[in-house]
Design a protein around this motif. Sequence first.
Motif, PDB file in Angstrom:
ATOM      1  N   GLN A   1      33.096  43.426  32.042  1.00 49.18           N
ATOM      2  CA  GLN A   1      34.099  43.932  32.991  1.00 49.18           C
ATOM      3  C   GLN A   1      34.781  42.749  33.663  1.00 49.18           C
ATOM      4  O   GLN A   1      34.145  42.014  34.405  1.00 49.18           O
ATOM      5  CB  GLN A   1      33.401  44.796  34.050  1.00 49.18           C
ATOM      6  N   THR A   2      36.063  42.570  33.378  1.00 52.35           N
ATOM      7  CA  THR A   2      36.844  41.563  34.095  1.00 52.35           C
ATOM      8  C   THR A   2      37.159  42.124  35.477  1.00 52.35           C
ATOM      9  O   THR A   2      37.711  43.222  35.576  1.00 52.35           O
ATOM     10  CB  THR A   2      38.151  41.260  33.348  1.00 52.35           C
ATOM     11  N   PRO A   3      36.786  41.404  36.557  1.00 57.19           N
ATOM     12  CA  PRO A   3      37.057  41.930  37.904  1.00 57.19           C
ATOM     13  C   PRO A   3      38.545  42.243  38.074  1.00 57.19           C
ATOM     14  O   PRO A   3      39.397  41.396  37.831  1.00 57.19           O
ATOM     15  CB  PRO A   3      36.620  40.786  38.821  1.00 57.19           C
ATOM     16  N   GLY A   4      38.837  43.463  38.466  1.00 57.18           N
ATOM     17  CA  GLY A   4      40.226  43.868  38.649  1.00 57.18           C
ATOM     18  C   GLY A   4      40.975  44.064  37.351  1.00 57.18           C
ATOM     19  O   GLY A   4      42.187  44.292  37.353  1.00 57.18           O
ATOM     20  N   GLY A   5      40.254  43.974  36.229  1.00 59.79           N
ATOM     21  CA  GLY A   5      40.932  44.073  34.939  1.00 59.79           C
ATOM     22  C   GLY A   5      40.288  45.086  34.023  1.00 59.79           C
ATOM     23  O   GLY A   5      39.833  46.136  34.461  1.00 59.79           O
TER      24      GLY A   5
ATOM     25  N   THR B   1      32.590  39.540  31.986  1.00 57.05           N
ATOM     26  CA  THR B   1      31.832  39.646  33.223  1.00 57.05           C
ATOM     27  C   THR B   1      31.518  38.226  33.697  1.00 57.05           C
ATOM     28  O   THR B   1      30.963  37.442  32.930  1.00 57.05           O
ATOM     29  CB  THR B   1      30.511  40.407  32.972  1.00 57.05           C
ATOM     30  N   PRO B   2      31.893  37.878  34.944  1.00 60.90           N
ATOM     31  CA  PRO B   2      31.623  36.516  35.416  1.00 60.90           C
ATOM     32  C   PRO B   2      30.132  36.180  35.308  1.00 60.90           C
ATOM     33  O   PRO B   2      29.295  36.925  35.798  1.00 60.90           O
ATOM     34  CB  PRO B   2      32.066  36.560  36.881  1.00 60.90           C
ATOM     35  N   GLY B   3      29.820  35.097  34.629  1.00 61.85           N
ATOM     36  CA  GLY B   3      28.431  34.692  34.438  1.00 61.85           C
ATOM     37  C   GLY B   3      27.675  35.565  33.451  1.00 61.85           C
ATOM     38  O   GLY B   3      26.465  35.417  33.288  1.00 61.85           O
TER      39      GLY B   3
END
Lengths: 117, 117
Positions: free
Chosen positions: B59-63, A60-62
């Motif tokens: 959660q990786t965005p788009g992944g 998760t970004p950040g």
Amino acid sequence: MSDHVEAPVTPVEAYEPPYYVAVFTTVRTEDQSDYSETNARMEELVKDIPGYLGMDHAQTPGGLGITVSYFRDADGLEEWRTHPEHRAAQQRGRAQWYERYTLHVAKVEHSSTFEKA
Amino acid sequence: MSDHVEAPVTPVEAYEPPYYVAVFTTVRTEDQSDYSETNARMEELVKDIPGYLGMDHAQTPGGLGITVSYFRDADGLEEWRTHPEHRAAQQRGRAQWYERYTLHVAKVEHSSTFEKA
């Protein structure tokens, strides 16, 4: 591992138990220099460990990062844990890349999968 | 669960083994309507399950998405798996939110943690 995802992702499949998972949860520091290169190198190296089944990663970004590694047995996992180059990467992780992390090593008893028709 | 992270993240701690993990890896569809609301409701419900220890999510965005749930024993995990409202959410997940998923249920044998000084 790049945060930029283009190829469709395929999670590691549900193998026939028993097998092992290593769940590694991380909170990163701001200094991520050389992380991607080291991570790519580790992803190559681990493929040579007997009984290695695959790896899932989400970030998760950040936020939280989770990496799950799958091995057929505890011996393979132990061989990977103590691999000299992996050891060096772990040490650098503690010194530089990770604010905190937790590792849970577990023996899989059940697994299942679903794929949309 | 919101993708917008503001609060510092704290991964679930390394409990004293044995305990159980449920590793749930997902690839989402494009239709995520009502997902956040249902997920928030599930996060509330699970807290009432005896032996529930916590949950990590990335959660990786788009992944890939990875959710790891932690329980003191297999009974708690089974109670959660078969909870009627959770069952309904699982069914909707297969019909709408998930392109594919895999579940690995495992008994933790070792755990460790690191926190930067």
